[in-house]
Write an enzyme that holds these catalytic residues in place. Sequence first.
Site, PDB file in Angstrom:
ATOM      1  N   ASN A 147       0.864  -1.183   0.000  1.00 37.52           N
ATOM      2  CA  ASN A 147       0.000   0.000   0.000  1.00 37.52           C
ATOM      3  C   ASN A 147       0.900   1.232   0.000  1.00 37.52           C
ATOM      4  OD1 ASN A 147      -1.844   2.009   0.413  1.00 37.52           O
ATOM      5  ND2 ASN A 147      -2.361   1.417   2.506  1.00 37.52           N
ATOM      6  N   LYS A 169       0.025   4.261  -0.227  1.00 39.24           N
ATOM      7  CA  LYS A 169      -0.595   5.470   0.349  1.00 39.24           C
ATOM      8  C   LYS A 169      -0.361   6.645  -0.611  1.00 39.24           C
ATOM      9  CE  LYS A 169      -0.024   3.257   4.766  1.00 39.24           C
ATOM     10  NZ  LYS A 169       0.094   3.340   6.210  1.00 39.24           N
ATOM     11  N   HIS A 204      -9.298   1.435   4.869  1.00 38.40           N
ATOM     12  CA  HIS A 204      -8.026   1.606   5.573  1.00 38.40           C
ATOM     13  C   HIS A 204      -8.238   2.542   6.765  1.00 38.40           C
ATOM     14  CE1 HIS A 204      -3.918   2.667   6.509  1.00 38.40           C
ATOM     15  NE2 HIS A 204      -3.577   1.564   5.883  1.00 38.40           N
ATOM     16  N   GLU A 229      -6.557   4.870   7.897  1.00 37.24           N
ATOM     17  CA  GLU A 229      -6.315   6.299   7.618  1.00 37.24           C
ATOM     18  C   GLU A 229      -7.543   6.935   6.981  1.00 37.24           C
ATOM     19  OE1 GLU A 229      -2.698   5.647   5.436  1.00 37.24           O
ATOM     20  OE2 GLU A 229      -1.707   5.085   7.314  1.00 37.24           O
ATOM     21  N   GLU A 289      -5.208  -4.909  10.502  1.00 34.90           N
ATOM     22  CA  GLU A 289      -4.178  -3.888  10.700  1.00 34.90           C
ATOM     23  C   GLU A 289      -4.416  -3.190  12.029  1.00 34.90           C
ATOM     24  OE1 GLU A 289      -2.214  -2.714   6.731  1.00 34.90           O
ATOM     25  OE2 GLU A 289      -3.802  -1.288   7.135  1.00 34.90           O
ATOM     26  N   GLY A 303       2.795   2.250  10.729  1.00 34.41           N
ATOM     27  CA  GLY A 303       3.739   3.352  10.587  1.00 34.41           C
ATOM     28  C   GLY A 303       4.497   3.670  11.858  1.00 34.41           C
ATOM     29  N   SER A 353       3.674  -2.278  10.142  1.00 34.89           N
ATOM     30  CA  SER A 353       5.125  -2.356  10.343  1.00 34.89           C
ATOM     31  C   SER A 353       5.731  -3.686   9.892  1.00 34.89           C
ATOM     32  CB  SER A 353       5.491  -2.046  11.799  1.00 34.89           C
ATOM     33  OG  SER A 353       5.119  -0.710  12.122  1.00 34.89           O
TER      34      SER A 353
HETATM   35  P1  13P Z   1       3.267   0.359   7.628  1.00 36.59           P
HETATM   36  O1  13P Z   1       3.734  -0.940   6.991  1.00 36.59           O
HETATM   37  O2  13P Z   1       4.019   1.546   7.123  1.00 36.59           O
HETATM   38  O3  13P Z   1       3.184   0.251   9.106  1.00 36.59           O
HETATM   39  O4  13P Z   1       1.761   0.590   7.093  1.00 36.59           O
HETATM   40  C1  13P Z   1       0.845  -0.437   7.204  1.00 36.59           C
HETATM   41  C2  13P Z   1      -0.357  -0.073   6.440  1.00 36.59           C
HETATM   42  O5  13P Z   1      -1.086   0.832   6.797  1.00 36.59           O
HETATM   43  C3  13P Z   1      -0.638  -0.823   5.199  1.00 36.59           C
HETATM   44  O6  13P Z   1      -1.906  -0.543   4.725  1.00 36.59           O
END
Ligand code: 13P
Length: 253
Positions: free
Chosen positions: A11, A13, A97, A99, A169, A175, A214
């Site tokens: 992903n 983003k 997601h 976010e 997740e 992150g 992560s």
């Molecule tokens: P990270 O791997 O950067 O922690 O992000 C995970 C994520 O949100 C994947 O959709």
Amino acid sequence: MAQRAPLVAGNWKMYKTEAQAEEYIQGLLPRVSSVSGVEVAICVPFTDLRAMVDSARGSRVEVYAQNLHQEADGAFTGEVSAPMLAELDVHGVVLGHSERRELFGESDRALAQKVPAALAAGLKPILCVGETEAERDAGDTERKLRQQIAEDLVEVADDELADVVIAYEPIWAIGTGRVAMPEQAQEAVAFIRALIEGRSAEAARRVRILYGGSVKPGNARELLALPDVDGALVGGASLDPASFAEIVTAAVA
Ligand code: 13P
């Protein structure tokens, strides 16, 4: 035990212009071309979709969007629909997601329509679910997962449930570099599978459930070896083709 092909999805983003995406895919394709037994997807910004579909055509890399609107068309300024994505030969779409839920007000009610809209257009949805740190600390993880799975998949027929990919997740692991411990990931993913089993035993055997949060080359192998974890949704570590390819390789190791 049912055979579930692992899926490793990156992903991106809101990263990479089209030019950066082109450079990336030229770096990724040779690194994953000989790895078999794992599906590989990159989930890219809308503006990169056409170029990535063209560049990945004929390769093992599938191209996903990161959102869609539930209606096929209409007066929804700034939105993109499932048929629009399908016409570009996009393979799938990330939905829900954290976010989008936290920053853009994405609701379970909208997701209950977005997941069937994706399926109807022939797009593979990756539905993201997961608890906040406060919810975990309060012992609310299972309640949160039960609620999201129930509400977001309410309009999906039992015999279509296995066409949805679910990504667990935990928000506190996204992150942050704080990956879930393998026991935590396995426990939550097994709980999600049990929720699906409550609707259809067959779907529970077939549905793929990913871990995200992560995931890095150094921890991927252990997470991907967990019995109920069928792959990974990778954020930061997917932005570099070499580290993403290492994670893809770990899925079949
Ligand atoms: P990270 O791997 O950067 O922690 O992000 C995970 C994520 O949100 C994947 O959709």
